[in-house]
Design a protein around this motif. Structure first.
Motif, PDB file in Angstrom:
ATOM      1  N   SER A  64       1.000  -1.082   0.096  1.00 19.96           N
ATOM      2  CA  SER A  64       0.121   0.318   0.384  1.00 19.96           C
ATOM      3  C   SER A  64       0.979   0.901   0.007  1.00 19.96           C
TER       4      SER A  64
ATOM      5  N   THR B  77      -0.449   4.949   0.835  1.00 22.95           N
ATOM      6  CA  THR B  77      -0.657   5.841   1.321  1.00 22.95           C
ATOM      7  C   THR B  77      -0.578   7.102   0.830  1.00 22.95           C
ATOM      8  N   THR B  78       0.387   7.739   0.449  1.00 21.36           N
ATOM      9  CA  THR B  78       0.451   8.589  -0.168  1.00 21.36           C
ATOM     10  C   THR B  78      -0.093   9.077  -1.576  1.00 21.36           C
ATOM     11  N   ARG B  79      -0.905  10.463  -1.423  1.00 15.51           N
ATOM     12  CA  ARG B  79      -1.577  11.066  -3.111  1.00 15.51           C
ATOM     13  C   ARG B  79      -0.516  12.240  -3.470  1.00 15.51           C
TER      14      ARG B  79
ATOM     15  N   PRO C 134      -1.324  15.090  -6.456  1.00 13.47           N
ATOM     16  CA  PRO C 134      -1.812  15.462  -6.703  1.00 13.47           C
ATOM     17  C   PRO C 134      -1.286  15.771  -7.719  1.00 13.47           C
ATOM     18  N   ALA C 135      -1.805  14.973  -9.357  1.00 17.67           N
ATOM     19  CA  ALA C 135      -0.942  15.968 -10.401  1.00 17.67           C
ATOM     20  C   ALA C 135      -1.502  17.333 -11.591  1.00 17.67           C
TER      21      ALA C 135
ATOM     22  N   TRP D  55      -9.206  22.514 -16.177  1.00 17.08           N
ATOM     23  CA  TRP D  55      -7.989  22.102 -15.289  1.00 17.08           C
ATOM     24  C   TRP D  55      -6.750  22.841 -15.317  1.00 17.08           C
TER      25      TRP D  55
ATOM     26  N   VAL E 246       0.691   0.327 -11.590  1.00 19.66           N
ATOM     27  CA  VAL E 246      -0.259   0.132 -11.295  1.00 19.66           C
ATOM     28  C   VAL E 246      -1.796  -0.933 -10.725  1.00 19.66           C
TER      29      VAL E 246
ATOM     30  N   GLY F  50      -2.131   0.750  -6.980  1.00 12.38           N
ATOM     31  CA  GLY F  50      -3.395   1.888  -7.765  1.00 12.38           C
ATOM     32  C   GLY F  50      -2.800   2.843  -8.400  1.00 12.38           C
ATOM     33  N   GLY F  51      -3.271   3.786  -9.412  1.00 15.19           N
ATOM     34  CA  GLY F  51      -3.070   4.644 -10.459  1.00 15.19           C
ATOM     35  C   GLY F  51      -3.200   5.874 -10.007  1.00 15.19           C
ATOM     36  N   GLU F  52      -3.175   6.401  -9.097  1.00 15.59           N
ATOM     37  CA  GLU F  52      -2.954   7.609  -8.706  1.00 15.59           C
ATOM     38  C   GLU F  52      -1.347   8.089  -8.813  1.00 15.59           C
ATOM     39  N   ASN F  53      -0.871   7.692  -8.717  1.00 16.48           N
ATOM     40  CA  ASN F  53       0.919   8.182  -9.324  1.00 16.48           C
ATOM     41  C   ASN F  53       1.496   7.135 -10.271  1.00 16.48           C
TER      42      ASN F  53
END
Length: 429
Positions: free
Chosen positions: A208, A210-212, A214-215, A223, A387, A391-394
């Motif tokens: 995991s 947890t750090t996200r 934002p792009a 945007w 990913v 997960g795909g956030e980063n």
């Protein structure tokens, strides 16, 4: 329009053709990987419960040597044999590769060798695919496709990453090129093997981040991209070190293999010497955390999982795992390189995070996939693995770390059979 319908009909027929041939390979491979992972867990738990067993590592090494000496045929070449057979079909992949690598890898882990599991899964998948290709009486090009599917099935099942397994099998053959001719067959085989393996109740380790970061942020008018340029710089610098670590691992493993041959006259003594080095280094370090997979350890320190937290590993954990794994594999013990590369990368990422003030979990995850990308020259597969696992956030940082590491590892790699199709640089010295 008629041509379009004809082409689509041919494509549909081809998919049906390959799916029918892939299903048995994937089911058998997924089942074997499930058995392998169960045995691997048993071996790890047994070793930690009876630590004295590591003193039998030299004997285990001789046993593995004798197995391959009398029953191995060409199976000793491992993943490289499968890749060579895909490049130039003809020599064949022996079916005895499956039981040999399964038994020898479990023995390696039971008695304390520092190794992984991807090599075993890929070799089992490749040898099973080779067996079925003989039964199907496939032409050379079709045998190559089925071998790719076997590799994808083994990789996707052993890590629980079916998309990565498909891309890895196609990307690992050449530096700079992906073989898209097996795109859908590889995906089907990897996914099906993963499903079959999971159906046996096999659970993969969950990681995991947890750090996200934002792009993008929303402002009036739409945007607007907004990057943390300081963090971005840290990721690029870390990517360079990840690439150098992957290159160092590949160089050390290949160099030690040659060195053993030069220094020791009798081949059966090479694993004995390797075992002595492994045990000696572990005693000098005062810990046995670097033996086996090192995914988790009883003391919750110096493992892949613990590397995702500050203080979970020492600053030099990555180096000790690199050395011990290179010694283990070069001396003739069996397993794979990928899980140790995960450890090396995660631990190095943790160290870089501690020194630079970056998020430990993010940089451990970046190192996890980027050192793997560097050592195997598979940056796209490793980005996708990030990913699938985290997960795909980063994904932006996954891509930057993997692509940077890929270039800074040069043209080195853990697989000798890997060929250069597109050089990493066109600038002549």
């Amino acid at each position: 329009m008629y041509r379009l319908k004809t082409d689509q009909g041919k494509i549909f027929k081809q998919l049906v053709y390959w799916t029918a041939r892939i299903i048995p390979v994937s089911v058998v491979t997924g089942s074997l990987v499930a058995l392998f992972l169960w045995l691997l867990e048993w071996a790890t738990e047994t070793r930690w419960a009876h630590l004295w067993i590591i003193f039998l590592l030299p004997v285990a090494g001789v046993g593995i040597y004798l197995l391959y000496r009398f029953f191995g045929k060409d199976a000793e070449a491992g993943n490289n044999l499968i890749m060579d057979e895909i490049h130039e079909p003809g020599g064949g992949v022996p079916i005895q590769m499956t039981p040999l690598v399964l038994v020898s890898t479990v023995v390696t882990h039971l008695f304390g060798g520092s190794a992984g599991r991807e090599g075993t899964a890929v070799q089992m998948g490749g040898s099973i695919a080779a067996l079925f290709s003989k039964w199907y009486q496939l032409a050379k090009e079709e045998r190559s496709v089925l071998l790719l599917c076997g590799m994808a099935a083994g990789f996707g099942a052993v890590f629980g990453t079916p998309v990565t397994g498909a891309i890895f099998a196609m990307e690992v053959l050449f530096i700079g090129r992906i073989k898209y001719n097996a795109l859908i067959p590889c995906l089907i085989s990897s996914l099906l093997a993963h499903v079959v393996c999971s159906a046996y109740g096999i659970h993969h380790t969950l990681y995991s981040i947890t750090t996200r970061i934002p792009a993008a942020i929303v402002k009036k008018g739409g945007w607007e991209l907004s990057f943390d340029f300081v963090l971005l710089t840290k990721v690029i610098v870390a990517g360079i070190f990840f690439g150098l670590a992957g290159m160092a691992f590949a160089w050390l493993a290949h160099t030690l293999k040659k060195l053993w041959k030069l220094l020791i006259k009798w081949d059966w003594l090479i694993p004995v010497a390797g075992a002595v080095v492994i045990l000696s280094v572990s005693y000098l370090l005062g810990t046995f955390d670097y033996l086996g997979l090192s995914v988790t350890n009883p003391d919750q320190q110096n493992s892949i999982v613990s590397a995702f937290s500050y203080g979970g590993v020492t600053h030099w954990s990555w180096l000790w795992k690199l050395v011990l794994t290179a010694v283990t594999l070069s001396a003739g013990f069996k397993g794979g390189e990928v899980t140790p590369l995960f450890f090396i990368g995660a631990a190095l990422g943790n160290t870089i995070a501690a020194l630079t003030g970056a998020p430990a979990d993010l940089f451990a995850g970046l190192g996890f996939i980027a050192v793997f990308a560097a050592a195997t020259n598979t940056p796209v597969a490793c980005m996708i693995m990030g990913v699938e696992l985290f997960g795909g956030e980063n994904i932006l940082y996954f891509a930057i770390a993997c692509f940077t590491a890929y270039y800074f590892s040069g043209h080195s790699g853990v697989y000798k059979a890997q060929r250069i199709d597109v050089p990493k640089t066109t600038i002549k010295p």
